[in-house]
Every structure is written in C-alpha cells, then in structure tokens.
Design a protein around this motif. Structure first.
Motif, PDB file in Angstrom:
ATOM      1  N   SER A   1       9.301 -38.987 -23.505  1.00 53.72           N
ATOM      2  CA  SER A   1      10.380 -39.689 -22.795  1.00 53.72           C
ATOM      3  C   SER A   1       9.863 -40.508 -21.622  1.00 53.72           C
ATOM      4  CB  SER A   1      11.453 -38.709 -22.358  1.00 53.72           C
ATOM      5  OG  SER A   1      10.875 -37.551 -21.855  1.00 53.72           O
ATOM      6  N   GLU A   2       8.768 -40.038 -20.964  1.00 58.79           N
ATOM      7  CA  GLU A   2       8.296 -40.823 -19.827  1.00 58.79           C
ATOM      8  C   GLU A   2       7.612 -42.120 -20.267  1.00 58.79           C
ATOM      9  OE1 GLU A   2       7.213 -37.771 -20.482  1.00 58.79           O
ATOM     10  OE2 GLU A   2       5.045 -37.571 -20.237  1.00 58.79           O
ATOM     11  N   GLN A   3       7.306 -42.214 -21.576  1.00 55.23           N
ATOM     12  CA  GLN A   3       6.668 -43.428 -22.073  1.00 55.23           C
ATOM     13  C   GLN A   3       7.663 -44.401 -22.666  1.00 55.23           C
ATOM     14  OE1 GLN A   3       3.537 -44.220 -21.864  1.00 55.23           O
ATOM     15  NE2 GLN A   3       2.770 -42.301 -21.033  1.00 55.23           N
ATOM     16  N   GLN A   4       8.921 -43.971 -22.733  1.00 54.20           N
ATOM     17  CA  GLN A   4       9.902 -44.831 -23.373  1.00 54.20           C
ATOM     18  C   GLN A   4      10.330 -45.943 -22.426  1.00 54.20           C
ATOM     19  OE1 GLN A   4      12.988 -42.364 -24.942  1.00 54.20           O
ATOM     20  NE2 GLN A   4      11.577 -41.438 -26.397  1.00 54.20           N
TER      21      GLN A   4
ATOM     22  N   VAL B   1       6.507 -34.495 -41.428  1.00 54.61           N
ATOM     23  CA  VAL B   1       6.194 -34.559 -40.001  1.00 54.61           C
ATOM     24  C   VAL B   1       4.684 -34.535 -39.812  1.00 54.61           C
ATOM     25  CG1 VAL B   1       6.502 -33.444 -37.784  1.00 54.61           C
ATOM     26  CG2 VAL B   1       8.326 -33.365 -39.470  1.00 54.61           C
ATOM     27  N   LEU B   2       4.159 -35.481 -39.073  1.00 52.27           N
ATOM     28  CA  LEU B   2       2.708 -35.524 -38.833  1.00 52.27           C
ATOM     29  C   LEU B   2       2.352 -35.005 -37.452  1.00 52.27           C
ATOM     30  CD1 LEU B   2       1.883 -39.010 -40.362  1.00 52.27           C
ATOM     31  CD2 LEU B   2       1.725 -36.764 -41.428  1.00 52.27           C
ATOM     32  N   ILE B   3       3.222 -35.274 -36.477  1.00 56.37           N
ATOM     33  CA  ILE B   3       2.982 -34.797 -35.116  1.00 56.37           C
ATOM     34  C   ILE B   3       4.274 -34.191 -34.607  1.00 56.37           C
ATOM     35  CG2 ILE B   3       2.344 -35.433 -32.765  1.00 56.37           C
ATOM     36  CD1 ILE B   3       0.786 -37.744 -33.848  1.00 56.37           C
ATOM     37  N   ARG B   4       4.175 -32.954 -34.099  1.00 59.76           N
ATOM     38  CA  ARG B   4       5.375 -32.334 -33.535  1.00 59.76           C
ATOM     39  C   ARG B   4       5.004 -31.751 -32.176  1.00 59.76           C
ATOM     40  NH1 ARG B   4       7.771 -28.801 -37.531  1.00 59.76           N
ATOM     41  NH2 ARG B   4       9.364 -30.363 -37.942  1.00 59.76           N
ATOM     42  N   ASP B   5       5.872 -31.963 -31.191  1.00 59.13           N
ATOM     43  CA  ASP B   5       5.630 -31.507 -29.816  1.00 59.13           C
ATOM     44  C   ASP B   5       4.260 -31.952 -29.329  1.00 59.13           C
ATOM     45  OD1 ASP B   5       8.056 -30.268 -29.938  1.00 59.13           O
ATOM     46  OD2 ASP B   5       7.216 -28.351 -30.592  1.00 59.13           O
ATOM     47  N   GLY B   6       3.842 -33.125 -29.733  1.00 56.43           N
ATOM     48  CA  GLY B   6       2.556 -33.641 -29.278  1.00 56.43           C
ATOM     49  C   GLY B   6       1.348 -33.032 -29.967  1.00 56.43           C
ATOM     50  N   LYS B   7       1.587 -32.172 -30.987  1.00 56.01           N
ATOM     51  CA  LYS B   7       0.459 -31.563 -31.698  1.00 56.01           C
ATOM     52  C   LYS B   7       0.361 -32.136 -33.112  1.00 56.01           C
ATOM     53  CE  LYS B   7       0.034 -27.432 -29.085  1.00 56.01           C
ATOM     54  NZ  LYS B   7       0.256 -28.230 -27.872  1.00 56.01           N
TER      55      LYS B   7
END
Lengths: 68, 301
Positions: free
Chosen positions: B165-168, B111-117
């Motif tokens: 989700s808002e970018q999907q 995992v490289l990015i999780r929860d936007g971090k």
C-alpha cells in the motif's frame, strides 16, 4: 487607500465571486456540484451582506469617502 | 486436371472455368470464416486461452480446404467449421454456468507471491524461472520484489501485481480529499460542424455555443474540435495551430478571488480597533474559508 476603500474593493471582488458561483451552479448538470455551488454562493452572499453593513458604518465614520 | 474429373455441385448446374470455381469457393470460405469468427465472440487476441487460439487455427485450416479441394463438396469444409465454432460457444456457456467447469475449462489463476513471499512451489508448477518472474514484475513497473504484496498468474498467462500500500499511487481518497464526480465531456463541434445531440446531452443550445465562441473570438468554421465539460467550460482547438486560444479561466479565477477576499478579511480583522467589527471580520473570514474548503476542489480541476 483608506480602510473604507479597501473594504469596498474586497466587497466588490466577493460580489463577483458570488455571481460566478451562481452561474456555475446554473451551468452544471451534476446535482452534487450544483448543490455545492449553490451553498457556496449562499454563504458568500451572507458575507457580502455583512460587509455591506460594515461599509455603511465606515461611510458614516468617514463621510469624505462616501461613494468612492 | 482431367476434364470432368472434378465432380462438383456447381459443375452440374453450369459449366464454369476452373479459375472462376476457385474464386467462388474462396469467397464462400472467406464469408463463412467471417461469420464463424463473429459467432465465436469479440474477445481480444490477448484475452483468449491457448485452447481458443488453437481452435481458431483449426477453423482457419478447414476454411482453406474449401478452395483447395475442388472435388470435395462444400460442406466438407463448412460442416467441421460449424462444429468447431459451436463447440467453443457451448463450452463457454457451460463455463459461464458452473464454477467447477470453468476451473477445468479455462484453468485458474495461480498465486506467485503472497504477503511479499515468493511461493516457489507454485512457480515450479507454472514452470516459471526466477528470471521470468522478475521480467513479468518489471513489465508491471515493479523492480523490487520487496514492493510486492501479492502477485498471480492469470489463466491467460499474464502476471498481475498488487504492490504494497505504501507503494501505491496517491489518490484523493487516500489523501482524504473530497473531489467532484467526473462527468464525461461532450464534443460539441467537430470539423466545424455543431453537434446538436451532444450539445443537448450536456444541457446547452446553439445560442449558448455562439455566445461562448464570440467571447473567445472564434468562428464556428475555424473550429476543429470543441469540448464542453460538466461545468460548462468550453475548450477549443482551431485549425490554425499558431493561433493561441486562451484556456477558460473563470473557475480558477473565482477560486483566487475567494482566497484573496479571505486574506483581506483577516487583515481587516487585525487592523480594526472596533471590537464588534473585529469579531464580524473574523467570522466572515472563517465563513469564506469554509466556502473555499468546500468549493475549492470543484474550482481547481
């Protein structure tokens, strides 16, 4: 156009739409789509019947336009 | 080359010139490589792990031995090739059976990015720089790290990204729309030939096709490709590109007819003074509206 004529026009287009829906129901192989089309055709048919009655009433009221 | 210097199984049987020998050996190694490549599997080059890639190179190297070293017997090349083919097959079988073996053999996603971090430690473990990460994200059409919910590096080195989700992209499900199931269309005419099997699959016959073609005024010979969708609509492409074939309009036309009738009924309801008729029109308009709502998605595709 009198009201009777207008109602008749609408009746005619509803009939054509109803016939189209029935032919879609026959043409499609998909069960779900077939069911949706059939239901839509049935509902439309019931509206067609109602309108037909109304046309009869209107013709009684305005005998001049009978048949147009 | 000294004559008789290369003892070979072939030389023993019949005397052949060296060039024929080379050609025969090349053909054998070519065929062997083909067979072994088929045995290893049909995974795409982009999906193989680094290890599988090296194995492929090694097998190719051994195949090169066969025509190269005329003195050596054939099995000097074929045997290691067979072993090198069998090993990955065996390993992938083990990996298929056991999860821990799979993690060890094929590696696992990180995992490289999780929860936007961004997880800097994991980035370091993969020896990936910030620039590389951004580059991977951009290749997935993500230009802002802020849009990323989750990103991971697969064992084959690609980075996959789940955006917030808002970018999907908007899907019918997100809109709460009911849409008809998609059914694969069938090509019923190819190069002017009627495909009877496809026609039967979708539930039509030649007579139906002839009628539909006549409706559009096209002869079968002139059709390059014709497709039928699940609703029985026929889409035609003719050889003559300047010719304009109208697209089938029955479905959208029915939709419009229904809409117009619905509007008419509403205006009748407003126009009439008769209470009973007013009620009848309003109710009829409502029912047609229900029909439109239900059947609309099926008519507007």
């Amino acid at each position: 156009m009198t009201i009777a004529q207008q109602v008749k026009t609408t009746l005619a287009s509803l009939k054509s739409a109803q016939a189209n829906l029935e032919s879609f129901a026959l043409a499609t192989q998909n069960k779900q789509a077939k069911q949706v089309y059939t239901q839509a055709a049935q509902t439309t048919q019931s509206v067609v019947d109602q309108l037909q009655q109304r046309v009869g009433q209107l013709e009684k009221e305005e005998p001049t336009y009978k048949g147009f | 080359m000294q004559p008789g210097g290369h003892a070979s199984w072939l030389k023993g049987v019949i005397e052949v010139p060296e060039w024929v020998h080379i050609i025969i050996r090349t053909l054998i190694s070519f065929c062997a490589m083909f067979v072994f490549a088929r045995l290893i599997g049909k995974r795409q080059l982009s999906q193989i792990t680094f290890f599988e890639y090296i194995v492929g190179i090694a097998i190719g190297d051994m195949a090169a031995i066969i025509p190269d070293e005329l003195d050596a017997p054939l099995y000097h090349g074929l045997l290691p090739m067979a072993v090198y083919t069998a090993l990955p097959i065996a390993l992938s079988w083990v990996a298929l059976k056991s999860k821990s073996a799979r993690d060890f053999l094929e590696g696992h996603a990180r995992v490289l990015i999780r929860d936007g971090k961004i997880l800097e430690d994991n980035l370091k473990k993969e020896r990936m720089s910030t620039d590389e990460l951004l580059e991977h994200l951009r290749s997935k059409n993500v230009f802002k790290v802020a849009d990323v919910e989750f990103a991971l590096m697969e064992s084959n080195g690609t980075v996959n990204v789940l955006v917030k989700s808002e970018q999907q992209p908007l899907t019918p499900k997100r809109m709460g729309l009911q849409v008809p199931p998609e059914v694969e269309p069938q090509a019923v005419i190819m190069d002017g030939q009627i495909m009877d099997e496809a026609l039967a699959t979708i539930g039509f016959n030649r007579a139906w096709l002839k009628t539909e073609l006549e409706k559009q005024g096209v002869a079968v010979e002139n059709v390059f490709l014709a497709q039928v969708d699940a609703t029985g609509q026929l889409y035609i492409d003719v050889y003559e590109d300047k010719l304009k074939i109208p697209e089938p309009q029955t479905l959208p036309l029915t939709n419009i007819t229904l809409k117009k009738a619905q509007a008419d009924l509403e205006s009748f309801a407003l126009a009439t003074a008769d209470v009973q008729a007013k009620r009848m029109y309003t109710e009829a308009a409502e029912r047609i509206q229900q029909v439109i709502d239900k059947v609309g998605p099926y008519l507007t595709r």
